[in-house]
Design an enzyme around this catalytic site. Structure first.
Site, PDB file in Angstrom:
ATOM      1  N   CYS A  81       2.725  -6.330   0.349  1.00 45.40           N
ATOM      2  CA  CYS A  81       3.495  -6.362  -0.899  1.00 45.40           C
ATOM      3  C   CYS A  81       4.806  -7.131  -0.708  1.00 45.40           C
ATOM      4  O   CYS A  81       4.769  -8.343  -0.583  1.00 45.40           O
ATOM      5  CB  CYS A  81       3.696  -4.946  -1.430  1.00 45.40           C
ATOM      6  SG  CYS A  81       3.841  -4.954  -3.220  1.00 45.40           S
ATOM      7  N   HIS A 133      -1.629  -2.806  -1.531  1.00 47.86           N
ATOM      8  CA  HIS A 133      -1.273  -1.793  -0.524  1.00 47.86           C
ATOM      9  C   HIS A 133      -2.520  -1.233   0.153  1.00 47.86           C
ATOM     10  O   HIS A 133      -3.027  -0.172  -0.250  1.00 47.86           O
ATOM     11  CB  HIS A 133      -0.504  -0.646  -1.188  1.00 47.86           C
ATOM     12  CG  HIS A 133       0.883  -1.021  -1.586  1.00 47.86           C
ATOM     13  ND1 HIS A 133       1.959  -0.940  -0.718  1.00 47.86           N
ATOM     14  CD2 HIS A 133       1.374  -1.499  -2.748  1.00 47.86           C
ATOM     15  CE1 HIS A 133       3.050  -1.345  -1.339  1.00 47.86           C
ATOM     16  NE2 HIS A 133       2.737  -1.700  -2.565  1.00 47.86           N
ATOM     17  N   GLU A 185      -2.736   0.314   2.808  1.00 44.26           N
ATOM     18  CA  GLU A 185      -2.474   1.579   3.522  1.00 44.26           C
ATOM     19  C   GLU A 185      -2.905   2.805   2.725  1.00 44.26           C
ATOM     20  O   GLU A 185      -3.035   3.892   3.279  1.00 44.26           O
ATOM     21  CB  GLU A 185      -0.996   1.688   3.915  1.00 44.26           C
ATOM     22  CG  GLU A 185       0.000   1.938   2.782  1.00 44.26           C
ATOM     23  CD  GLU A 185       0.508   0.667   2.109  1.00 44.26           C
ATOM     24  OE1 GLU A 185      -0.207  -0.353   2.154  1.00 44.26           O
ATOM     25  OE2 GLU A 185       1.617   0.699   1.537  1.00 44.26           O
TER      26      GLU A 185
HETATM   27  N1  GLN Z   1       9.700  -5.466  -5.160  1.00 40.56           N
HETATM   28  C1  GLN Z   1       8.485  -6.201  -5.159  1.00 40.56           C
HETATM   29  C2  GLN Z   1       7.857  -6.281  -6.530  1.00 40.56           C
HETATM   30  O1  GLN Z   1       8.183  -5.529  -7.409  1.00 40.56           O
HETATM   31  C3  GLN Z   1       7.508  -5.625  -4.150  1.00 40.56           C
HETATM   32  C4  GLN Z   1       7.030  -4.254  -4.481  1.00 40.56           C
HETATM   33  C5  GLN Z   1       6.383  -3.558  -3.316  1.00 40.56           C
HETATM   34  O2  GLN Z   1       6.535  -3.968  -2.171  1.00 40.56           O
HETATM   35  N2  GLN Z   1       5.695  -2.477  -3.567  1.00 40.56           N
HETATM   36  O3  GLN Z   1       7.018  -7.106  -6.776  1.00 40.56           O
END
Ligand code: GLN
Length: 541
Positions: free
Chosen positions: A381, A507, A509
């Site tokens: 992310c 994600h 994970e």
């Molecule tokens: N802040 C970033 C976004 O909103 C990444 C979000 C995250 O890592 N979950 O796209």
């Protein structure tokens, strides 16, 4: 008829109620029962999505896009219980729903009150999880008995046996028996008090699970049983597990907790089959290799902020017969001290997700170090977005390239908001959330790891790879190897010229299990093992 188990906690918080509930779920599943898991959280936030990981640990995302408490991560890792929005309720959600009904006029002129309206709403949330195919629902109540905000929840679960029959309900209370060094004695008084409080509310626990550092001994167990009005064999000791949390279920089997629950609820069941879990512990205890993975993040000092990431690394270790040592590196410290000092010698670098500008330059430096020194890199992310920023600045020469989350005015917004997010003003539950399909390039590390080219993974972000820069990235060697099925959104980037550089917008994970490591984590740790051996050969140690 579905049976209901309620797990409450007393004396102190952080006793591992989530882990214990998940372990109970596992034991019952291993006895052939169909289980559902649920968490009730007494805080007012509608969901934990708006809470800082510093306060509440990681936000755990489900397939349906709900942002939930991190205990649901334990539930998914330990059991096969399908989880959805119905698996996590907060005071905020319960009240929102009651207030909406009131505004609609559903209460027909009645005064709307905590009892019965709020408590009825809570009961409905619990009973709704039952069904003809469900043997047991395990409902964990967040917080500690005695908290003001937990009272409506306790009152609701007190009433449930009256509605569905006492024989269909079981109350399990988790407490702590501290050991006082000065007195050289284990103290049962806090447990007596906390059970006393429960009984005042009208709940008599059927089983006490007692967390303790040292062996409790028969005398203490008998004392607790007598003073808490619980059968002697229903006082179950749960000793601290220093080695791994995955030992908790085995300890509970040894204490015969599963037998006790089966007998008390008169559940049909087969003998327990816990072999797979024993094998897991054996593999954890007997690794063939050892690697060090740096996790470079902003919330490094908070144990629970990257919970699922740490767990997934451990699972990937099991899959590779490898002990994975995690070096937690503060992105801000890295910004100040430089990557050499903090990252030299590690076998892999992982940048997890996050929000806000603090530490971003440190993460970008970590990516540069991984890319230039050919150390396996796994970006998740925000960790993917930092990889894109780094590549834009240092490989494409786009000076000042950034994400518009942090630099609205940048000349090169390589990460930016796409249309559907531009008009969003509210913070709660408005990100791109939940399971999204993704198509992989067949000739990529990702496809190799997954062993297929169509996947779906859970998302939680607002910003995306800016499609205007796509061709420039491809020309310079960072390829979009995973995209949304329509090809528009870049979900994965890789650098084929690097030994293992994979960065994903989702994600992974949230979908790793101890006995089924996530393919990308397994691939990453395998690459780190290879890197470790290569450097050993080259005499770099
Ligand atoms: N802040 C970033 C976004 O909103 C990444 C979000 C995250 O890592 N979950 O796209």
């Amino acid at each position: 008829m579905t049976k209901h188990i309620f797990v409450t906690g007393g004396v102190v918080s952080s006793l591992g109620k989530g882990l214990t509930s998940a372990s109970i779920g596992l034991l019952l599943e291993q006895r052939g029962l169909n289980v559902r898991m649920q968490k009730l959280d007494p805080y007012i936030n509608v969901d934990p999505g708006t809470m800082s990981p510093f306060q509440h640990g990681e936000v755990y995302v489900l397939d349906d896009g709900s942002e939930t408490d991190l205990d649901l991560g334990h539930y998914e890792r330990f059991t096969n219980s399908p989880l959805s929005r119905k698996s996590n309720y907060t005071t905020g959600q319960i009240y929102s729903s009651v207030i909406e009904k009131e505004r609609r006029g559903d209460y027909l002129g009645n005064t709307v009150q905590v009892v019965p309206h709020i408590t009825d709403e809570i009961k409905e949330a619990v009973l709704n999880l039952g069904g003809s195919d469900v043997d047991v629902v395990i409902t964990e109540l967040g917080g500690t008995v005695g908290d003001i905000e937990g009272l409506p929840f306790l009152e609701a679960i007190r009433q449930i046996p009256l509605d569905i029959g006492k024989e269909n309900c079981l109350f399990i209370h988790l407490t702590l028996v501290p050991y006082l060094k000065a007195a050289q004695e284990a103290k049962t008084k806090p447990t007596q008090h906390s059970v006393g409080q429960l009984r005042q509310i009208g709940i008599q626990p059927d089983i006490l699970i007692v967390r303790t550092e040292r062996e409790l001994g028969r005398e203490n167990c008998e004392k607790i049983a007598l003073f808490c009005n619980v059968e002697k064999n229903a006082v179950i000791e749960e000793r601290d597990k220093d080695f791994s949390i995955y030992e908790v279920p085995l300890g509970l089997v040894e204490s015969k907790l599963d037998q006790l629950i089966i007998q008390k609820l008169q559940l049909p069941s087969q003998p327990i089959d816990i072999g797979q879990w024993r094998d897991l512990i054996h593999r954890l205890r007997n690794p063939q290799h050892e690697v060090t993975i740096a996790v470079v993040g902003k919330y490094i000092e908070h144990r629970d902020a990257y919970k699922s990431i740490y767990e997934s690394l451990e699972h990937a270790g099991v899959a590779n017969e490898t002990r994975v040592l995690v070096k937690r590196v503060s992105a801000e410290e890295l910004e100040a001290d430089g990557p050499e000092l903090l990252l030299r010698g590690v076998d892999g670098i992982l940048c997890p997700g996050g929000f806000g500008e603090r530490g971003i330059e440190g993460k970008v430096e970590a990516v540069r170090f991984a890319r230039e020194c050919e150390i396996p890199y796994f970006g998740i992310c925000l960790g993917m977005q930092c990889a894109v920023i780094e590549f834009a600045r240092n490989a494409l020469g786009l000076e000042g390239a950034h994400s518009s989350e942090f630099a609205d005015e940048t000349e090169h917004p390589v990460i930016c908001l796409l249309d559907e997010q531009r008009s969003v003003t509210h913070k709660g539950a408005t990100m791109r959330l939940g399971a999204q399909p993704c198509v992989l390039e067949s000739d990529s590390h990702s496809a190799e790891a997954y062993g297929k080219t169509e996947i779906d993974e859970r998302h939680r972000h607002r910003y995306e790879f800016n499609p205007e820069y796509r061709d420039q990235f491809i020309a310079a060697g960072m390829l979009p190897t995973g995209t949304s099925p329509d090809g528009k959104l870049v979900e994965i980037v890789e650098i084929p010229a690097h030994p293992w550089f994979v960065a994903v917008q989702f994600h992974p994970e949230f979908k790793s299990k101890p006995i089924a490591a996530h393919p990308l984590f397994a691939g990453f740790v395998a690459a780190a093992v290879q890197q470790h051996h290569q450097r050993q050969h080259q005499g770099q140690f």
